[in-house]
Motif scaffolding. Sequence first.
Motif, PDB file in Angstrom:
ATOM      1  N   GLY A  64      17.517   8.800   2.329  1.00 42.85           N
ATOM      2  CA  GLY A  64      16.247   7.960   1.872  1.00 42.85           C
ATOM      3  C   GLY A  64      15.547   8.135   3.188  1.00 42.85           C
ATOM      4  O   GLY A  64      14.147   8.195   3.114  1.00 42.85           O
ATOM      5  N   GLU A  65      16.334   7.570   3.981  1.00 43.60           N
ATOM      6  CA  GLU A  65      15.193   7.482   5.604  1.00 43.60           C
ATOM      7  C   GLU A  65      14.769   8.711   6.036  1.00 43.60           C
ATOM      8  O   GLU A  65      13.735   8.670   6.406  1.00 43.60           O
ATOM      9  CB  GLU A  65      16.213   6.662   6.543  1.00 43.60           C
ATOM     10  N   ALA A  70      10.043  12.259   6.911  1.00 49.00           N
ATOM     11  CA  ALA A  70       9.500  13.497   6.534  1.00 49.00           C
ATOM     12  C   ALA A  70       8.088  13.297   5.655  1.00 49.00           C
ATOM     13  O   ALA A  70       7.187  14.179   6.166  1.00 49.00           O
ATOM     14  CB  ALA A  70      10.300  14.373   5.878  1.00 49.00           C
ATOM     15  N   THR A  71       7.879  12.320   4.910  1.00 52.77           N
ATOM     16  CA  THR A  71       6.711  12.052   4.301  1.00 52.77           C
ATOM     17  C   THR A  71       5.730  11.782   5.051  1.00 52.77           C
ATOM     18  O   THR A  71       4.721  12.217   5.237  1.00 52.77           O
ATOM     19  CB  THR A  71       7.049  11.206   2.958  1.00 52.77           C
ATOM     20  N   LEU A  72       6.059  10.972   6.156  1.00 50.05           N
ATOM     21  CA  LEU A  72       4.992  10.428   7.081  1.00 50.05           C
ATOM     22  C   LEU A  72       4.463  11.664   7.864  1.00 50.05           C
ATOM     23  O   LEU A  72       3.406  11.676   8.377  1.00 50.05           O
ATOM     24  CB  LEU A  72       5.643   8.902   7.831  1.00 50.05           C
ATOM     25  N   ASP A  85       2.249   4.430  -1.609  1.00 47.66           N
ATOM     26  CA  ASP A  85       2.450   6.024  -1.419  1.00 47.66           C
ATOM     27  C   ASP A  85       3.585   6.591  -0.928  1.00 47.66           C
ATOM     28  O   ASP A  85       4.030   7.673  -1.714  1.00 47.66           O
ATOM     29  CB  ASP A  85       1.325   6.234  -0.534  1.00 47.66           C
ATOM     30  N   LEU A  86       4.295   6.026  -0.121  1.00 48.57           N
ATOM     31  CA  LEU A  86       5.634   6.333   0.104  1.00 48.57           C
ATOM     32  C   LEU A  86       6.675   6.405  -1.123  1.00 48.57           C
ATOM     33  O   LEU A  86       7.292   7.279  -1.099  1.00 48.57           O
ATOM     34  CB  LEU A  86       6.280   5.526   1.464  1.00 48.57           C
ATOM     35  N   VAL A  87       6.435   5.667  -1.929  1.00 52.30           N
ATOM     36  CA  VAL A  87       7.482   5.503  -3.142  1.00 52.30           C
ATOM     37  C   VAL A  87       6.857   6.697  -4.106  1.00 52.30           C
ATOM     38  O   VAL A  87       7.763   7.506  -4.487  1.00 52.30           O
ATOM     39  CB  VAL A  87       7.154   4.009  -3.973  1.00 52.30           C
ATOM     40  N   LEU A  91      11.708  10.374  -2.732  1.00 54.26           N
ATOM     41  CA  LEU A  91      12.980  10.479  -3.710  1.00 54.26           C
ATOM     42  C   LEU A  91      13.378   8.899  -3.754  1.00 54.26           C
ATOM     43  O   LEU A  91      14.574   8.655  -4.254  1.00 54.26           O
ATOM     44  CB  LEU A  91      13.911  11.193  -3.492  1.00 54.26           C
ATOM     45  N   VAL A  92      12.680   8.105  -3.123  1.00 58.42           N
ATOM     46  CA  VAL A  92      13.173   6.489  -2.957  1.00 58.42           C
ATOM     47  C   VAL A  92      12.437   5.744  -3.749  1.00 58.42           C
ATOM     48  O   VAL A  92      11.287   5.737  -4.082  1.00 58.42           O
ATOM     49  CB  VAL A  92      12.906   6.276  -1.502  1.00 58.42           C
ATOM     50  N   THR A  93      13.202   4.756  -4.468  1.00 58.03           N
ATOM     51  CA  THR A  93      12.625   3.642  -5.400  1.00 58.03           C
ATOM     52  C   THR A  93      11.927   2.545  -4.734  1.00 58.03           C
ATOM     53  O   THR A  93      12.144   2.338  -3.476  1.00 58.03           O
ATOM     54  CB  THR A  93      13.596   3.111  -6.252  1.00 58.03           C
ATOM     55  N   SER A  94      11.292   2.030  -5.576  1.00 59.98           N
ATOM     56  CA  SER A  94      10.390   0.940  -4.849  1.00 59.98           C
ATOM     57  C   SER A  94      11.390  -0.416  -4.253  1.00 59.98           C
ATOM     58  O   SER A  94      11.053  -0.860  -3.372  1.00 59.98           O
ATOM     59  CB  SER A  94       9.484   0.366  -5.552  1.00 59.98           C
ATOM     60  N   GLY A  95      12.350  -0.360  -5.151  1.00 64.52           N
ATOM     61  CA  GLY A  95      13.433  -1.456  -4.660  1.00 64.52           C
ATOM     62  C   GLY A  95      14.040  -1.098  -3.263  1.00 64.52           C
ATOM     63  O   GLY A  95      14.308  -1.966  -2.482  1.00 64.52           O
ATOM     64  N   GLY A  96      14.353   0.090  -3.190  1.00 61.28           N
ATOM     65  CA  GLY A  96      14.861   0.712  -1.807  1.00 61.28           C
ATOM     66  C   GLY A  96      14.162   0.958  -0.893  1.00 61.28           C
ATOM     67  O   GLY A  96      14.354   1.103   0.277  1.00 61.28           O
TER      68      GLY A  96
END
Length: 178
Positions: A64-65, A70-72, A85-87, A91-96
Amino acid sequence: MPPSDTSRTAPRPDRLDLVGDAWRRERPDLDVRPQQVIGRLHRVANHLTDELVNVYEQHGLTEGEFDVLATLRRIGPPYERSPGDLVAHTLVTSGGMSKRLDRLERAGLVTRRVSDADARARVVALTERGRDVIDAAFTDHMVNERRLLDALDPADVDALERILRTWLRALEEPPATA
């Protein structure tokens, strides 16, 4: 005929062949071919995940990290997005996401600040150290993925990519941005 020729024409049974044979014996009324395809895809995905995670861990990252960094990085300068936007782009949930951002911030890989455009909003930005880490991790990730694909014939890779693209389009709407 040499053994290598035999192995090409008659591959040895895998786990799903054995499972399929058992189900065909027990339930000859059912077509178990979908299980053969989906089961193999699932098992391959599990093996691939293990191989990918090993590379992330070499850079001190979880899956997830890695995805967040990578997204940034791929968004380009100034390498920042809102947490929402990151969520939407990982593939990371908002909770995570909060947990991952806390860890990445403690490690000095991202910063969080108030948005210049809206004082109620937050922005997550890649730090210089974060950029160095994701650049090194992504380079190793691409080498690893090349190694994994090299187990297949190049024509099979092309066919697999085409098939998976078609299948994925049937299962989800593509996002507007990467």
